[in-house]
Design an enzyme around this catalytic site. Structure first.
Site, short mmCIF file in Angstrom:
data_model
loop_
_atom_site.label_atom_id
_atom_site.label_comp_id
_atom_site.label_asym_id
_atom_site.label_seq_id
_atom_site.Cartn_x
_atom_site.Cartn_y
_atom_site.Cartn_z
N LYS A 1 -3.50 8.33 2.96
CA LYS A 1 -4.76 8.12 3.68
C LYS A 1 -4.66 8.65 5.13
O LYS A 1 -5.65 9.12 5.68
CB LYS A 1 -5.14 6.63 3.68
CG LYS A 1 -5.51 6.09 2.30
CD LYS A 1 -6.64 6.86 1.63
CE LYS A 1 -7.19 6.14 0.41
NZ LYS A 1 -8.10 7.00 -0.38
N TYR B 1 0.84 -1.21 0.00
CA TYR B 1 0.00 0.00 0.00
C TYR B 1 0.87 1.26 0.00
O TYR B 1 0.46 2.32 -0.47
CB TYR B 1 -0.97 -0.02 1.19
CG TYR B 1 -2.21 0.80 0.96
CD1 TYR B 1 -3.07 0.53 -0.10
CD2 TYR B 1 -2.53 1.85 1.80
CE1 TYR B 1 -4.21 1.28 -0.32
CE2 TYR B 1 -3.68 2.61 1.60
CZ TYR B 1 -4.50 2.31 0.54
OH TYR B 1 -5.64 3.07 0.33
P1 NAD Z 1 -11.61 3.59 -8.86
O1 NAD Z 1 -10.40 3.43 -9.71
O2 NAD Z 1 -12.88 3.07 -9.39
O3 NAD Z 1 -11.82 5.11 -8.44
C1 NAD Z 1 -10.75 6.03 -8.32
C2 NAD Z 1 -11.20 7.26 -9.06
O4 NAD Z 1 -10.24 8.33 -8.89
C3 NAD Z 1 -11.33 7.03 -10.58
O5 NAD Z 1 -12.63 7.39 -10.98
C4 NAD Z 1 -10.30 7.99 -11.18
O6 NAD Z 1 -10.72 8.51 -12.42
C5 NAD Z 1 -10.29 9.06 -10.10
N1 NAD Z 1 -9.14 9.97 -10.22
C6 NAD Z 1 -7.82 9.66 -10.18
N2 NAD Z 1 -7.08 10.78 -10.35
C7 NAD Z 1 -7.97 11.82 -10.50
C8 NAD Z 1 -7.83 13.21 -10.71
N3 NAD Z 1 -6.64 13.80 -10.83
N4 NAD Z 1 -8.95 13.96 -10.83
C9 NAD Z 1 -10.18 13.39 -10.73
N5 NAD Z 1 -10.38 12.07 -10.52
C10 NAD Z 1 -9.28 11.29 -10.41
O7 NAD Z 1 -11.24 2.86 -7.47
P2 NAD Z 1 -11.96 2.83 -6.05
O8 NAD Z 1 -11.34 1.69 -5.34
O9 NAD Z 1 -13.43 2.90 -6.20
O10 NAD Z 1 -11.42 4.15 -5.37
C11 NAD Z 1 -12.26 5.14 -4.80
C12 NAD Z 1 -11.73 5.55 -3.44
O11 NAD Z 1 -11.90 4.45 -2.54
C13 NAD Z 1 -10.24 5.88 -3.41
O12 NAD Z 1 -10.03 6.96 -2.54
C14 NAD Z 1 -9.64 4.62 -2.82
O13 NAD Z 1 -8.38 4.86 -2.20
C15 NAD Z 1 -10.71 4.28 -1.82
N6 NAD Z 1 -10.66 2.92 -1.28
C16 NAD Z 1 -10.67 1.85 -2.09
C17 NAD Z 1 -10.61 0.58 -1.55
C18 NAD Z 1 -10.58 -0.64 -2.44
O14 NAD Z 1 -10.23 -1.73 -1.95
N7 NAD Z 1 -10.97 -0.54 -3.68
C19 NAD Z 1 -10.57 0.40 -0.16
C20 NAD Z 1 -10.58 1.54 0.65
C21 NAD Z 1 -10.62 2.79 0.09
#
Ligand code: NAD
Length: 257
Positions: free
Chosen positions: A163, A156
């Site tokens: 985070k 990570y």
């Molecule tokens: P995802 O890839 O579907 O979403 C991430 C989004 O960030 C995408 O839509 C991407 O286009 C956008 N993005 C990246 N750079 C950008 C920028 N400069 N401007 C605008 N948008 C931008 O993946 P996800 O897992 O749904 O991620 C969403 C959130 O959830 C993130 O903050 C991620 O860290 C968090 N998260 C994910 C998990 C997991 O296991 N998937 C767990 C905990 C937290």
């Protein structure tokens, strides 16, 4: 009557139908909310978001790069034209280079660190600052975080540091925006879910395999469970809650063995 009837808001971070932002959007839509979406400023991402958001009657689909203040400002301008004011804002955005998510942590480059922090942590401040005039009194802001903020999770890497900054940002924004306009700011800390972003984390499959053996519920979470908690934070069910990091992780985070 839906829980969100008469409420409107924007969702940042839908990339495809696996996105946690999309799971939140579906729950908000099902409860009657009117929604606006961003996409990264390129045709491919616009097409992807339109394909999902148009069928649910999105009132706004517009570009926004959260690493660019002018782009955020332009997006908020479109939000004002479309909605006037909004009741909620979902920030589900993060980015770190593949290199930063696969190298040994001590080899993280300054450039990769700055970029990851900018997109994944600072952006919540940038978005809240620009959106403040359109967020109505008592509105709700929700972001997404992960346990890697407070525990070392292999692979990570810099995203854990981002985070940690994001979670602290949630508390400072909650204090500040609560004082200014009674706006609530909270984070959902999700267990691992297969998404586009997650595929960039080295060893993600191992993390997924680990949860069913250690979590009290003996399973991984369903991303719709993030959708339901997102709905709770955007709705009036959580009006007394702010500055909170809310774990949706099948209980994994409280286990000490
Ligand atoms: P995802 O890839 O579907 O979403 C991430 C989004 O960030 C995408 O839509 C991407 O286009 C956008 N993005 C990246 N750079 C950008 C920028 N400069 N401007 C605008 N948008 C931008 O993946 P996800 O897992 O749904 O991620 C969403 C959130 O959830 C993130 O903050 C991620 O860290 C968090 N998260 C994910 C998990 C997991 O296991 N998937 C767990 C905990 C937290």
């Amino acid at each position: 009557m839906g829980l969100m009837n008469g409420k409107k808001g924007v969702i940042l971070g839908v990339a495809n139908d696996h996105s946690l932002a999309w799971h939140i959007a579906q729950r908000l839509h099902a409860e009657g909310a009117q929604l606006g979406f961003n996409h990264l400023p390129n045709e491919k991402m616009e097409r992807r978001v339109r394909k999902l958001a148009e069928p649910i009657g999105a009132a706004l689909i517009a570009p926004c790069d959260v690493a660019d203040d002018a782009s955020i400002r332009e997006f908020v301008g479109r939000v004002r034209e479309t909605f006037g004011t909004i009741d909620f804002l979902v920030h589900a955005v993060a980015y770190a280079s593949r290199e930063a998510l696969s190298c040994r942590f001590h080899e993280t480059s300054r450039e990769d660190f700055k970029q990851a922090m900018d997109v994944s942590a600072y952006s919540l401040i940038g978005v809240c600052r620009e959106a403040l005039p359109v967020l109505r009194e008592g509105a709700s802001v929700v972001t997404l975080t992960y346990l890697g903020s407070v525990r070392v999770v292999p692979g990570y890497n810099v995203m854990g540091v981002c985070k940690a900054a994001l979670e602290s940002t949630v508390r400072y924004l909650a204090a500040d925006m609560g004082d200014l306009k009674r706006i609530r700011v909270n984070a959902v800390s999700a267990g691992p879910c297969r998404t586009l972003s997650a595929s960039g984390v080295g060893g993600f499959d191992k993390i997924l395999e680990h949860y069913p053996t250690k979590s009290p519920l003996r399973r991984n979470i369903d991303p719709d469970e993030v959708g339901k908690s997102g709905l709770y934070f955007c709705s009036d069910l959580s009006t007394g809650v702010t500055g909170e990091i809310h774990y949706v992780d099948a209980g994994y985070s409280m286990i000490g063995w």
